[in-house]
Design an enzyme around this catalytic site. Structure first.
Site, PDB file in Angstrom:
ATOM      1  N   ASP A  94       0.820  -1.216   0.000  1.00 44.23           N
ATOM      2  CA  ASP A  94       0.000   0.000   0.000  1.00 44.23           C
ATOM      3  C   ASP A  94       0.854   1.266   0.000  1.00 44.23           C
ATOM      4  O   ASP A  94       2.007   1.277   0.424  1.00 44.23           O
ATOM      5  CB  ASP A  94      -0.953   0.016   1.192  1.00 44.23           C
ATOM      6  CG  ASP A  94      -0.243  -0.123   2.536  1.00 44.23           C
ATOM      7  OD1 ASP A  94       0.735  -0.900   2.619  1.00 44.23           O
ATOM      8  OD2 ASP A  94      -0.650   0.533   3.510  1.00 44.23           O
ATOM      9  N   GLU A 152      -0.578  -1.995   5.248  1.00 42.32           N
ATOM     10  CA  GLU A 152       0.356  -1.911   6.384  1.00 42.32           C
ATOM     11  C   GLU A 152       0.261  -0.560   7.074  1.00 42.32           C
ATOM     12  O   GLU A 152       0.498  -0.452   8.269  1.00 42.32           O
ATOM     13  CB  GLU A 152       1.792  -2.160   5.894  1.00 42.32           C
ATOM     14  CG  GLU A 152       2.820  -2.263   7.019  1.00 42.32           C
ATOM     15  CD  GLU A 152       3.316  -0.920   7.531  1.00 42.32           C
ATOM     16  OE1 GLU A 152       3.624  -0.814   8.747  1.00 42.32           O
ATOM     17  OE2 GLU A 152       3.405   0.032   6.728  1.00 42.32           O
TER      18      GLU A 152
END
Length: 407
Positions: A94, A152
């Site tokens: 991400d 994350e």
């Protein structure tokens, strides 16, 4: 009498030096993958195109079993030619909600989203690792799970969700890395024991009584009260905690008021607490609330306090850290491995370490002479792309070591 037809053949020994040479030759492709991902960032829980790109790339590699544990995560499994341990290798995928300020031809094409922490590099490296190991599947023993994890950067994080989906079931060891801008290119750091802190957050609303700024005696001023709270909270660390125990308490938000002649009724304070020790993690919030309660009561105000636990601390298994440190020393130049202190940053890699011994390494990605000095989560964050090759060779050597293939 047994014959060659009923005796299983063992795979011929793997020439690990040639695998590492192949890793170096794959560097341009890894850079290309990283730049594609950098152009098309997606923030936590929205990694739709990112995960599809990973799926498409992995499905073009022979020998991989590709699946989606969640809507925006990916796992590929490589089963070797002979039995052996199962090793998990994790990459986070991400981006961050940041407007990129870099002037490069592969800058973000999505307004307000940017890979400002190196996850694009992590993903490209593990794609490279899957490519390399799949090419040598017939001489590998054991199984490798390549985990491409979503979210994350945002609580509750993607790691815990993937663990609940079973990606760690039966795993003997788990490894990962972080491209690390504060460390120069060409260096690798492995911390033994606590490596990254638990990133908890807090919020506090101070409830006073607003009024005209020309008559402050008729109000209960939440700004003045909040200022005292901000100052007093620092004593939780400096006077309430053993000075040998690492704790960070940072107030990062103070929001109050709308104009210059009105004392507001409320003020908001928010921030983060970072710890390694489980007992401290429990005791610090109670100390904070005691301070807040005392100050607000002294001035006739009230408060609403909340505290959210973030990820667990990342704790590297000491014996595994020693083993992989030796791998670095054998694989790279003598001065590549450097002593590294723990960081108070947080990472949900810790969720995987609850299921199997793991090591989270740091690969230097900074370069002062090239101006690559901006910190993680900065709109001008960059990496020295040569670190992608270092990261790939490290993960290759580490995975082969854990599959019991000599390096």
């Amino acid at each position: 009498m047994a014959t060659s037809q009923d005796t299983p053949l063992s795979p011929s020994p793997l020439d690990t030096a040639s695998v590492l040479e192949a890793a170096a030759s794959l560097a341009p492709q890894v850079v290309a993958w990283r730049r594609h991902l950098h152009r098309h960032p997606e923030v936590a829980f929205e990694e739709v195109a990112t995960s599809q790109f990973i799926v498409d790339t992995l499905r073009a590699i022979d020998g991989l079993q590709v699946s989606r544990p969640t809507a925006t995560s990916v796992m590929a499994i490589l089963v070797g030619a002979s039995p052996g341990p199962t090793i998990a290798v994790r990459a986070d995928i991400d981006a961050l909600p940041i407007l990129e300020e870099n002037d490069v031809d592969y800058r973000s094409t999505r307004e307000g989203a940017m890979h400002a922490c190196g996850h694009d590099g992590h993903t490209a490296i593990v794609l490279g690792l899957a490519t390399l190991l799949a090419a040598h599947r017939d001489r590998l023993g054991g199984t490798v799970r390549f985990i491409f994890q979503h979210a994350e950067e945002q609580l509750p994080g993607g790691a815990e969700e993937l663990v609940q989906r079973g990606v760690m079931d039966g795993v003997a060891h788990v490894i990962g890395l972080h491209l690390w801008a504060p460390m120069p290119f060409g260096r690798i750091g492995i911390v033994s024991g606590p490596a990254m802190a638990s990133p908890d957050t807090f919020q506090c609303q101070i409830i006073g009584r607003g009024g005209h700024a020309a008559a402050p005696h008729e109000t209960i001023d939440p700004i003045a009260i909040g200022a005292q709270i901000v100052t007093a909270l620092q004593q939780v660390v400096s006077r309430g905690v053993d000075p040998l125990d690492p704790v960070v308490l940072s107030v990062t938000q103070f929001i109050a008021g709308t104009t210059n002649n009105v004392i507001p009724s409320t003020a908001f304070i928010g921030g983060t607490v970072r710890t390694f020790d489980a007992d401290l993690r429990r005791s610090v919030p109670a100390q904070m609330e005691r301070v807040i309660q005392g100050i607000t009561a002294a001035f006739g105000a009230s408060y609403a306090f909340s505290y959210e636990l973030g990820y667990r601390p990342v704790v590297n298994d000491p014996s595994l850290a020693a083993r992989l440190s030796q791998v670095v020393e054998r694989t790279f130049d003598q001065d590549t491995l450097i002593p590294l202190r723990p960081t108070m940053g947080g990472e949900d890699f810790s969720a995987y370490q609850q299921k199997a011994p793991g090591v989270f390494a740091f690969v230097g990605a900074g370069n002062e002479s090239a101006g690559i000095t901006f910190p993680h989560h900065h709109p001008r964050f960059q990496i020295d792309e040569r670190s992608l090759d270092v990261g790939l060779r490290y993960l290759t050597a580490a995975t082969l070591e854990l599959l019991d293939t000599p390096v």
